[in-house]
Design a protein around this motif. Structure first.
Motif, short mmCIF file in Angstrom:
data_model
loop_
_atom_site.label_atom_id
_atom_site.label_comp_id
_atom_site.label_asym_id
_atom_site.label_seq_id
_atom_site.Cartn_x
_atom_site.Cartn_y
_atom_site.Cartn_z
N PHE A 116 0.83 -1.20 0.00
CA PHE A 116 0.00 0.00 0.00
C PHE A 116 0.86 1.26 0.00
O PHE A 116 0.59 2.21 -0.71
CB PHE A 116 -0.94 -0.03 1.21
CG PHE A 116 -1.76 1.20 1.38
CD1 PHE A 116 -2.76 1.52 0.48
CD2 PHE A 116 -1.52 2.06 2.43
CE1 PHE A 116 -3.51 2.67 0.63
CE2 PHE A 116 -2.27 3.21 2.59
CZ PHE A 116 -3.26 3.51 1.69
N ARG A 117 1.91 1.26 0.82
CA ARG A 117 2.89 2.36 0.84
C ARG A 117 4.27 1.72 0.85
O ARG A 117 4.56 0.86 1.67
CB ARG A 117 2.75 3.21 2.10
CG ARG A 117 1.58 4.14 2.07
CD ARG A 117 1.68 5.15 3.22
NE ARG A 117 0.41 5.78 3.42
CZ ARG A 117 -0.11 6.10 4.58
NH1 ARG A 117 0.55 5.84 5.69
NH2 ARG A 117 -1.28 6.67 4.67
N PRO A 118 5.17 2.18 -0.05
CA PRO A 118 6.50 1.56 -0.15
C PRO A 118 7.38 1.89 1.05
O PRO A 118 7.08 2.76 1.86
CB PRO A 118 7.06 2.14 -1.44
CG PRO A 118 6.33 3.42 -1.64
CD PRO A 118 4.96 3.22 -1.04
N LEU A 119 8.49 1.19 1.12
CA LEU A 119 9.48 1.35 2.18
C LEU A 119 9.95 2.81 2.25
O LEU A 119 10.29 3.41 1.24
CB LEU A 119 10.67 0.42 1.91
CG LEU A 119 11.78 0.39 2.94
CD1 LEU A 119 11.25 -0.07 4.29
CD2 LEU A 119 12.88 -0.55 2.47
N ASP A 120 9.94 3.34 3.47
CA ASP A 120 10.26 4.75 3.67
C ASP A 120 10.71 4.94 5.11
O ASP A 120 10.28 4.22 6.01
CB ASP A 120 9.01 5.59 3.40
CG ASP A 120 9.25 7.08 3.46
OD1 ASP A 120 10.36 7.53 3.16
OD2 ASP A 120 8.30 7.81 3.79
N LEU A 121 11.56 5.93 5.34
CA LEU A 121 11.93 6.33 6.69
C LEU A 121 10.94 7.39 7.12
O LEU A 121 10.88 8.48 6.55
CB LEU A 121 13.36 6.86 6.71
CG LEU A 121 13.93 7.18 8.09
CD1 LEU A 121 14.02 5.91 8.94
CD2 LEU A 121 15.31 7.81 7.96
N GLY A 122 10.12 7.08 8.14
CA GLY A 122 9.07 7.97 8.58
C GLY A 122 9.60 9.19 9.33
O GLY A 122 10.77 9.24 9.71
N PRO A 123 8.73 10.17 9.59
CA PRO A 123 9.15 11.38 10.30
C PRO A 123 9.60 11.11 11.73
O PRO A 123 10.26 11.94 12.34
CB PRO A 123 7.91 12.27 10.26
CG PRO A 123 6.78 11.37 9.98
CD PRO A 123 7.33 10.20 9.21
N ASP A 124 9.24 9.93 12.26
CA ASP A 124 9.70 9.55 13.61
C ASP A 124 11.02 8.78 13.56
O ASP A 124 11.48 8.26 14.56
CB ASP A 124 8.63 8.71 14.32
CG ASP A 124 8.32 7.42 13.58
OD1 ASP A 124 8.72 7.25 12.41
OD2 ASP A 124 7.64 6.57 14.17
N PHE A 129 6.83 0.24 5.99
CA PHE A 129 6.08 0.08 4.76
C PHE A 129 4.73 -0.52 5.13
O PHE A 129 4.54 -1.02 6.23
CB PHE A 129 6.82 -0.73 3.68
CG PHE A 129 7.01 -2.19 3.96
CD1 PHE A 129 6.12 -3.14 3.49
CD2 PHE A 129 8.13 -2.64 4.66
CE1 PHE A 129 6.31 -4.49 3.72
CE2 PHE A 129 8.33 -3.98 4.89
CZ PHE A 129 7.43 -4.92 4.43
N TRP A 130 3.78 -0.39 4.21
CA TRP A 130 2.41 -0.79 4.48
C TRP A 130 1.96 -1.85 3.50
O TRP A 130 2.27 -1.78 2.31
CB TRP A 130 1.49 0.42 4.37
CG TRP A 130 1.68 1.40 5.47
CD1 TRP A 130 2.75 2.22 5.68
CD2 TRP A 130 0.80 1.64 6.55
NE1 TRP A 130 2.58 2.96 6.81
CE2 TRP A 130 1.38 2.63 7.36
CE3 TRP A 130 -0.45 1.12 6.90
CZ2 TRP A 130 0.76 3.12 8.50
CZ3 TRP A 130 -1.07 1.62 8.03
CH2 TRP A 130 -0.45 2.59 8.82
N VAL A 131 1.23 -2.83 4.02
CA VAL A 131 0.75 -3.98 3.25
C VAL A 131 -0.77 -4.05 3.38
O VAL A 131 -1.33 -3.61 4.39
CB VAL A 131 1.38 -5.28 3.80
CG1 VAL A 131 0.90 -6.49 3.05
CG2 VAL A 131 2.90 -5.20 3.78
N CYS A 132 -1.43 -4.61 2.36
CA CYS A 132 -2.87 -4.89 2.42
C CYS A 132 -3.06 -6.39 2.40
O CYS A 132 -2.44 -7.09 1.59
CB CYS A 132 -3.62 -4.29 1.23
SG CYS A 132 -3.72 -2.51 1.24
N ASP A 133 -3.94 -6.89 3.26
CA ASP A 133 -4.29 -8.30 3.19
C ASP A 133 -5.28 -8.49 2.04
O ASP A 133 -5.67 -7.52 1.37
CB ASP A 133 -4.82 -8.80 4.55
CG ASP A 133 -6.22 -8.35 4.90
OD1 ASP A 133 -6.94 -7.75 4.06
OD2 ASP A 133 -6.63 -8.62 6.04
#
Length: 152
Positions: A116-124, A129-133
């Motif tokens: 759903f959202r690719p690998l990324d270094l978040g603001p924290d 990264f985000w996955v959908c079942d």
């Protein structure tokens, strides 16, 4: 891929002060990290929602176990709500911690998982990264870093 912990469970709350009074005051959880709308603007470029103030807390992490958190998001004003995650008050998602986020991302991508959202270094400063079942339920996979705000 080896999972380390259930890293956090996220909720959107109508009233952050009331929620913090319950989770910290009543349950005794410890507030470990928060980000204001202003900090979110500075780190991600996302605009401050209409009706929110620069110094209002947008997100708060509360520790309930070793490296395990409840993540609270403040509700957006009605005019800013655009999709399910914006409109929904209550449970939003869960997050699983892994040892090696890059290997986990490659493995799930190779297996055809819906990213759903690719690998990324978040603001924290946490890798995510985000996955959908198969039913479209979104969840997060993360790896903490030495700079992760939740762990400082």
């Amino acid at each position: 891929m080896k999972f380390q912990h259930l890293a956090h469970i996220a909720f959107r709350v109508k009233d952050m002060d009331r929620a913090l009074d319950f989770y910290c005051g009543t349950l005794g959880l410890r507030k470990v990290y928060s980000m204001t709308h202003g900090e979110r603007l500075e780190k991600t470029g996302h605009e401050i929602p209409q009706g929110a103030n620069y110094d209002d807390e947008w997100i708060v992490f509360l520790e309930f176990g070793d490296r395990q958190f409840i993540e609270l998001f403040s509700a957006l004003p009605q005019a800013e709500m655009t999709d399910y995650n914006d409109k929904h008050i209550g449970y939003l998602h869960f997050c699983l911690e892994v040892e090696d986020i890059h290997a986990a991302y490659e493995e799930l991508t190779a297996k055809g998982a819906t990213i759903f959202r690719p690998l990324d270094l978040g603001p924290d400063h946490t890798w995510q990264f985000w996955v959908c079942d198969p039913d479209g339920n979104r969840f997060e996979i993360c790896q903490y870093t030495d700079a992760s705000k939740e762990l400082l």
